[in-house]
Scaffold this motif. Structure first.
Motif, PDB file in Angstrom:
ATOM      1  N   PRO A  67       0.840  -1.202   0.000  1.00 57.49           N
ATOM      2  CA  PRO A  67       0.000   0.000   0.000  1.00 57.49           C
ATOM      3  C   PRO A  67       0.874   1.250   0.000  1.00 57.49           C
ATOM      4  N   VAL A  68       0.479   2.236  -0.773  1.00 61.14           N
ATOM      5  CA  VAL A  68       1.269   3.462  -0.895  1.00 61.14           C
ATOM      6  C   VAL A  68       0.346   4.678  -0.821  1.00 61.14           C
ATOM      7  N   ALA A  69       0.671   5.594   0.068  1.00 62.47           N
ATOM      8  CA  ALA A  69      -0.025   6.885   0.167  1.00 62.47           C
ATOM      9  C   ALA A  69       1.017   7.907   0.613  1.00 62.47           C
ATOM     10  N   CYS A  70       0.591   9.092   0.976  1.00 67.21           N
ATOM     11  CA  CYS A  70       1.535  10.104   1.453  1.00 67.21           C
ATOM     12  C   CYS A  70       2.333   9.559   2.628  1.00 67.21           C
ATOM     13  N   MET A  71       3.643   9.768   2.592  1.00 60.03           N
ATOM     14  CA  MET A  71       4.536   9.271   3.631  1.00 60.03           C
ATOM     15  C   MET A  71       4.700  10.258   4.793  1.00 60.03           C
ATOM     16  N   HIS A  72       4.102  11.440   4.677  1.00 61.08           N
ATOM     17  CA  HIS A  72       4.174  12.463   5.730  1.00 61.08           C
ATOM     18  C   HIS A  72       5.621  12.639   6.216  1.00 61.08           C
ATOM     19  N   CYS A  73       6.488  12.928   5.264  1.00 59.03           N
ATOM     20  CA  CYS A  73       7.927  12.995   5.507  1.00 59.03           C
ATOM     21  C   CYS A  73       8.302  14.119   6.478  1.00 59.03           C
ATOM     22  N   LYS A 147      -4.229  14.787  -1.360  1.00 58.30           N
ATOM     23  CA  LYS A 147      -3.476  13.611  -0.926  1.00 58.30           C
ATOM     24  C   LYS A 147      -3.970  13.157   0.443  1.00 58.30           C
ATOM     25  N   CYS A 148      -3.421  12.043   0.898  1.00 56.02           N
ATOM     26  CA  CYS A 148      -3.720  11.519   2.234  1.00 56.02           C
ATOM     27  C   CYS A 148      -3.384  12.555   3.298  1.00 56.02           C
TER      28      CYS A 148
END
Length: 210
Positions: A67-73, A147-148
C-alpha cells in the motif's frame, strides 16, 4: 515537565496485507475523493502500477502487495518547493495542504518521489449515501492538489484513520512515534522494517514491516 505533542506515523505489515484494496476504498469514502482519483493505492511488487500483477517468471510467481499513500515525511520535498506555502506540516507531523492557498502549479507533485499526490481536475461534488464522505472533510475546489491527510478529521478526535479501522487483516497500525510505549513504536522497534527511498533523506513516517 513539558509533554511532547504526538508525532503521528504508521506501520504497515506487508506479511498481513492481502491486497484487498479495502484501505483504498475506505479512504475514498471517508474523504470524498472524486472519481478517477485515489489517495491510497495498493501496488503489487514486481508488477509496477498494474493491479494484481504477479512478479517473477512462470512457474515461479508470487504476489506481494505494498500500500502506498503520502509518507508524511519529516523532510518533505513538497513543502520546500511550494511557492505559496500551501503545503505545510502541522504540530502533529502531518503534511497537509491549505486548499485556499493552493494555486495548482503542481510543483509538489513533481517533487514528491513517491508520486502519491493527485490533481483535482473536477468540480467539487459532495457524494451522498450511507457512511460516504465525512461532513468535516473540506470540499476541495477544482484545480488543487490532494493527498492523504492521515484522516485529520478523525485523528483530531482520537480516532484511527479510515484505512486502519477498515483493514480486515489488521495490517495497519497508526499512532504516536514520539511515544516509545505506543504500539506503532514497539512494532517498528521489534520488527524488521523499512521506509521507501530512505536514501533520499526524506524521513518518511510510514514504516513497512516484514
Amino acid at each position: 515537565m513539558e509533554t511532547k505533542k504526538p508525532r503521528y506515523g504508521m506501520a504497515i505489515d506487508l506479511e498481513k496485507c492481502m491486497g484487498c484494496h479495502t484501505c483504498s476504498i475506505s479512504c475514498k469514502m471517508q474523504n470524498n475523493v472524486p472519481d478517477g482519483m485515489l489517495w491510497n493505492r495498493v501496488l503489487t511488487e514486481g508488477g509496477g502500477d498494474n493491479i494484481d500483477r504477479a512478479g517473477g517468471e512462470y512457474p515461479h510467481l508470487e504476489m506481494n502487495y505494498r500500500p502506498v499513500a503520502c509518507m508524511h515525511c519529516d523532510n518533505a520535498p513538497c513543502i520546500k518547493v511550494c511557492p505559496v506555502g500551501a503545503t505545510y506540516m502541522d504540530d502533529n507531523g502531518r503534511v497537509l495542504i491549505d486548499y485556499d492557498k493552493c494555486i495548482g502549479c503542481r510543483y509538489c507533485m513533481a517533487a514528491c518521489p513517491y508520486k502519491v499526490r493527485t490533481f483535482n481536475w473536477q468540480e467539487p461534488e459532495r457524494m451522498t449515501g450511507f457512511n460516504y464522505g465525512d461532513a468535516e472533510v473540506p470540499v476541495r475546489p477544482k484545480g488543487v492538489v490532494e493527498k492523504c491527510t492521515f484522516c485529520k478529521e478523525r485523528t483530531d478526535q482520537g480516532l484511527e484513520p479510515a484505512c486502519v479501522e477498515s483493514c480486515p487483516s489488521e495490517a495497519r497500525v497508526f499512532g504516536d512515534l514520539n511515544d516509545p510505549d505506543s504500539l506503532v513504536s514497539k512494532l517498528i522497534k521489534s520488527r524488521t522494517s523499512e521506509r521507501l527511498l530512505e536514501h533520499l533523506g526524506t524521513e518518511p513516517k510510514v514504516h513497512y514491516l516484514r
